[in-house]
Scaffold this motif. Sequence first.
Motif, PDB file in Angstrom:
ATOM      1  N   ALA A  22       0.824  -1.195   0.000  1.00 40.88           N
ATOM      2  CA  ALA A  22       0.000   0.000   0.000  1.00 40.88           C
ATOM      3  C   ALA A  22       0.868   1.258   0.000  1.00 40.88           C
ATOM      4  N   ALA A  23       1.898   1.225   0.814  1.00 41.38           N
ATOM      5  CA  ALA A  23       2.774   2.384   0.903  1.00 41.38           C
ATOM      6  C   ALA A  23       3.470   2.633  -0.432  1.00 41.38           C
ATOM      7  N   ALA A  24       3.906   1.541  -1.024  1.00 40.67           N
ATOM      8  CA  ALA A  24       4.570   1.658  -2.323  1.00 40.67           C
ATOM      9  C   ALA A  24       3.611   2.255  -3.348  1.00 40.67           C
ATOM     10  N   LEU A  25       2.384   1.813  -3.246  1.00 41.35           N
ATOM     11  CA  LEU A  25       1.388   2.273  -4.197  1.00 41.35           C
ATOM     12  C   LEU A  25       1.092   3.749  -3.994  1.00 41.35           C
ATOM     13  N   ALA A  26       1.008   4.119  -2.753  1.00 45.32           N
ATOM     14  CA  ALA A  26       0.716   5.519  -2.449  1.00 45.32           C
ATOM     15  C   ALA A  26       1.741   6.405  -3.131  1.00 45.32           C
ATOM     16  N   LEU A  27       2.993   5.951  -3.146  1.00 45.47           N
ATOM     17  CA  LEU A  27       4.048   6.715  -3.801  1.00 45.47           C
ATOM     18  C   LEU A  27       3.810   6.799  -5.306  1.00 45.47           C
ATOM     19  N   THR A  28       3.553   5.633  -5.916  1.00 49.42           N
ATOM     20  CA  THR A  28       3.438   5.630  -7.379  1.00 49.42           C
ATOM     21  C   THR A  28       2.188   6.356  -7.855  1.00 49.42           C
ATOM     22  N   THR A  29       1.062   6.024  -7.236  1.00 44.41           N
ATOM     23  CA  THR A  29      -0.172   6.626  -7.736  1.00 44.41           C
ATOM     24  C   THR A  29      -0.282   8.082  -7.317  1.00 44.41           C
ATOM     25  N   GLY A  30       0.440   8.416  -6.299  1.00 43.04           N
ATOM     26  CA  GLY A  30       0.434   9.806  -5.854  1.00 43.04           C
ATOM     27  C   GLY A  30       0.797  10.749  -6.994  1.00 43.04           C
ATOM     28  N   LEU A  31       1.648  10.261  -7.866  1.00 45.30           N
ATOM     29  CA  LEU A  31       2.061  11.092  -9.001  1.00 45.30           C
ATOM     30  C   LEU A  31       0.911  11.284  -9.978  1.00 45.30           C
ATOM     31  N   VAL A  32       0.118  10.217 -10.136  1.00 46.75           N
ATOM     32  CA  VAL A  32      -0.947  10.268 -11.115  1.00 46.75           C
ATOM     33  C   VAL A  32      -2.121  11.118 -10.623  1.00 46.75           C
ATOM     34  N   THR A  33      -2.552  10.819  -9.398  1.00 46.22           N
ATOM     35  CA  THR A  33      -3.684  11.572  -8.857  1.00 46.22           C
ATOM     36  C   THR A  33      -3.302  12.193  -7.520  1.00 46.22           C
ATOM     37  N   TYR A  85     -10.380   4.549 -17.198  1.00 44.52           N
ATOM     38  CA  TYR A  85      -9.666   3.725 -18.173  1.00 44.52           C
ATOM     39  C   TYR A  85      -8.978   4.623 -19.204  1.00 44.52           C
ATOM     40  N   GLU A  86      -9.684   5.687 -19.632  1.00 42.63           N
ATOM     41  CA  GLU A  86      -9.123   6.576 -20.655  1.00 42.63           C
ATOM     42  C   GLU A  86      -7.923   7.362 -20.140  1.00 42.63           C
ATOM     43  N   ASN A  87      -8.043   7.853 -18.903  1.00 40.64           N
ATOM     44  CA  ASN A  87      -6.976   8.685 -18.343  1.00 40.64           C
ATOM     45  C   ASN A  87      -5.705   7.928 -18.011  1.00 40.64           C
ATOM     46  N   GLY A  88      -5.803   6.586 -18.067  1.00 43.98           N
ATOM     47  CA  GLY A  88      -4.644   5.812 -17.662  1.00 43.98           C
ATOM     48  C   GLY A  88      -4.532   5.664 -16.162  1.00 43.98           C
ATOM     49  N   ASP A  89      -5.659   5.852 -15.454  1.00 44.46           N
ATOM     50  CA  ASP A  89      -5.642   5.637 -14.001  1.00 44.46           C
ATOM     51  C   ASP A  89      -5.596   4.155 -13.657  1.00 44.46           C
ATOM     52  N   LEU A  90      -5.904   3.324 -14.650  1.00 46.15           N
ATOM     53  CA  LEU A  90      -5.978   1.890 -14.384  1.00 46.15           C
ATOM     54  C   LEU A  90      -5.038   1.145 -15.318  1.00 46.15           C
ATOM     55  N   PRO A  91      -3.717   1.336 -15.157  1.00 43.55           N
ATOM     56  CA  PRO A  91      -2.786   0.675 -16.070  1.00 43.55           C
ATOM     57  C   PRO A  91      -2.786  -0.837 -15.879  1.00 43.55           C
ATOM     58  N   GLY A  92      -2.571  -1.560 -16.961  1.00 42.56           N
ATOM     59  CA  GLY A  92      -2.434  -3.019 -16.873  1.00 42.56           C
ATOM     60  C   GLY A  92      -3.757  -3.757 -16.948  1.00 42.56           C
ATOM     61  N   LEU A  93      -4.860  -3.026 -17.177  1.00 39.58           N
ATOM     62  CA  LEU A  93      -6.162  -3.700 -17.202  1.00 39.58           C
ATOM     63  C   LEU A  93      -6.712  -3.856 -18.621  1.00 39.58           C
ATOM     64  N   LEU A 153     -10.934   1.677  -6.109  1.00 41.20           N
ATOM     65  CA  LEU A 153     -10.894   0.802  -7.286  1.00 41.20           C
ATOM     66  C   LEU A 153      -9.492   0.774  -7.893  1.00 41.20           C
ATOM     67  N   GLN A 154      -8.895   1.964  -7.927  1.00 43.73           N
ATOM     68  CA  GLN A 154      -7.546   2.086  -8.471  1.00 43.73           C
ATOM     69  C   GLN A 154      -6.550   1.309  -7.608  1.00 43.73           C
ATOM     70  N   TYR A 155      -6.757   1.417  -6.294  1.00 47.77           N
ATOM     71  CA  TYR A 155      -5.886   0.748  -5.332  1.00 47.77           C
ATOM     72  C   TYR A 155      -5.973  -0.772  -5.484  1.00 47.77           C
ATOM     73  N   VAL A 156      -7.209  -1.274  -5.587  1.00 48.99           N
ATOM     74  CA  VAL A 156      -7.429  -2.719  -5.638  1.00 48.99           C
ATOM     75  C   VAL A 156      -6.796  -3.340  -6.881  1.00 48.99           C
ATOM     76  N   THR A 157      -6.787  -2.584  -7.994  1.00 45.52           N
ATOM     77  CA  THR A 157      -6.281  -3.153  -9.237  1.00 45.52           C
ATOM     78  C   THR A 157      -4.789  -2.886  -9.451  1.00 45.52           C
ATOM     79  N   SER A 158      -4.159  -2.202  -8.503  1.00 43.16           N
ATOM     80  CA  SER A 158      -2.748  -1.869  -8.702  1.00 43.16           C
ATOM     81  C   SER A 158      -1.881  -3.128  -8.619  1.00 43.16           C
ATOM     82  N   VAL A 159      -0.716  -3.049  -9.229  1.00 42.63           N
ATOM     83  CA  VAL A 159       0.156  -4.215  -9.393  1.00 42.63           C
ATOM     84  C   VAL A 159       0.418  -4.943  -8.077  1.00 42.63           C
ATOM     85  N   ASP A 160       0.875  -4.204  -7.060  1.00 38.37           N
ATOM     86  CA  ASP A 160       1.290  -4.870  -5.824  1.00 38.37           C
ATOM     87  C   ASP A 160       0.111  -5.494  -5.088  1.00 38.37           C
TER      88      ASP A 160
END
Lengths: 416, 303
Positions: free
Chosen positions: A9-20, A111-119, A320-327
Amino acid sequence: MFHKLTKAAAALALTTGLVTPAMAELSGTMRIISDMSNPAPRAIIEGLASDFDAMHPDLTVEVEIVDRDAWKSQIRNALTANAPDVINWYAANRMAPFVGAGLFEDISDMYENGDLPGLDSVKGALTIDGKQWGVPYTYYQWGIYYREDIFKELGLSEPTTFDEEMANCQVIIDSGRKCYSIGSKFLWTAGGWFDYMNMRTNGFDFHMKLATGEASWTSDEVRATFANWRKLIDMGAFIDDHQTYSWQEALPFVVKGEATAYLIGNFAVPHLREAGLTDDQIDFYQFPKIGDHPMGEDAPTDTFHVASGAQNKEAARAFLQYVTSVDVQTAINGPDGLAQLPVNANASVADDEFIAQGFEMLSKNATGGIAQFFDRDFPAEMASVGMEGLQEFMVFPDNLDDILNRLEAARTRIYK
Amino acid sequence: MSAATTQRSWYQRNKMTVTPLLFLLPGVLFFVIYVISPIIQSFNISLYDWDGLGEATYIGLGNYEELLTDRAFEISLWNNVKWLALYLLAVPAGLFIALFLNQTVVGIRLYKSLFFFPFVISQVVVGLVFSWFYLPREGLLNALLTFLGLDTVNILGDPTLATYGIIAAGLWPQTAYCMILYLTGLNAVDPEQIEAGRLDGAKGVRMLWHVILPQLKPATFIAFVVTIIGALRSFDLISIMTNGGPFGSTRVLSFYMFEKALSEYGFRMGYGSAIAVVLFLIMLVFIAYFLWSMYRDEQEARR
């Protein structure tokens, strides 16, 4: 409070923090109603909620867990009166009534904005009318789970064609066993057999035409499917009295070795292991080829959605973004979690004989397409009439004409 | 002030009519809200095509027309008839057991309790016990049949037998219920009349038919009422034992209504309501008869 997901979760907070950047400022209360009521999934959703809560100090996350089967009828009330923010449901046609009634939030922009990469590869199952209505969080393969040790004893190998399948089955029957266990009391297991017989006989595209009501149940194609299926029934390939058993009650036939295989989803594996079968005794193979069509597969997907009546949509979308993130995907679908397939293409697949085989099959040898399942691809009413006919066919194959006429009548009425 | 006084005097004048009405009011209110209005609503919804979520479309008698051609509905209706006819076996069976148990021997209370036991346990448990009893391989029934050298049967898996299998399970607690009704009734039988009958040379079946049964009429009436209502309400046993299957052969109207309106694949509210209306009309025949005979008895009693 340290949970196993906190690090992810912490790792994700860092990565997604940049996006949103807005994500860090989530506040208020977010309510989740989940149908993940079995022990393992329950631990997952509780862990996800508390980790998400910990990531956002100003946000309170509340989870209410509803029995998985009860949820299928409760979701309507839940969405219409005092809707929660996030809910669980299923992909494909099962979403249609709620999408049609405007109860699911359109999240195409994510999906369009790229908030959900890898899906990208799973996006299709969440699409209705060209828009996306939720995110998947897990899926699993269907296929033939069989007794490896009995196959070895009889000198059999995994079949790749229907002729080999039938030849194997004859050997199994001659050894005094049944080829397939099935419990069709609650009908849907028969739907799995039909999905595969039809996808293999007529191809994935025809199967989808049947699901959407474009193809007829009395067509030659459908008759060919049932003719192939009947070959197995007439051989005596299926266990007797299967209409009396639930799918769990049919498992002991495999465990005791009275039946050698079971066409079922990957969720059966933990039950077989608990019953005392080791991984040396059970194995998996893809449903063999019948006609010359690219293989289509059933891989039911479970999902999260934002309710259109949600109070805290911002938090819901972030969840939703959190649940689908890689980690998170790697963690929750891991062997200690759901032990299923992650939906994010960049997540790693658990080191498990069955999950690995399922992943391999779905990513390399399911070029026909990925179906959800009989009762998720067909509209609910067609599915219920249909599965009843399929069960009847498995018990009284001679009633086929009557069954097909009935299903065709239902088709003309249901798809308007 | 003057209004209050006239009102008080009006109340005093009409006390005998108003007071019972006031006492009835809460009951009537709840009856209207929770019984009458849902019935009217069901009638109304049965004229629409509605999934419970979106817009309801008025389709007139469309749902009823569909019912006429719906084979699953026909099967359910027939099963209801079977239930009604066979469930009534509980009444004579209950009477027989009651007569049998109506004696003074050591431990009779224990025997009575044991016979009454199936009525106390939940229908769900009864259903489970019977479905184990019927299991095709491990079940007690088939063990018995094998022991006697007969072929095994899969009662709940055979569309021609399954309904009878469930009714048999239902008869077990229902017989116990009728038995207890008759046992209470037998307590109230006048010993002098029996004595008189005996002096006139009546015994056995004639004594039962001409002396005992007429005195048990109230018990018989109640036994019929609860059994008929129980037969029409049969739901739990079906849901537990076969879930309506195999391929819909054990559905009854109440179960079919539930499937169409409220189950996982249902949510055809209009169609479900139409089935409910049909079930209601069938019940209405019996309810009207019961009310009428109760009314008649009261009239006679007053004379």
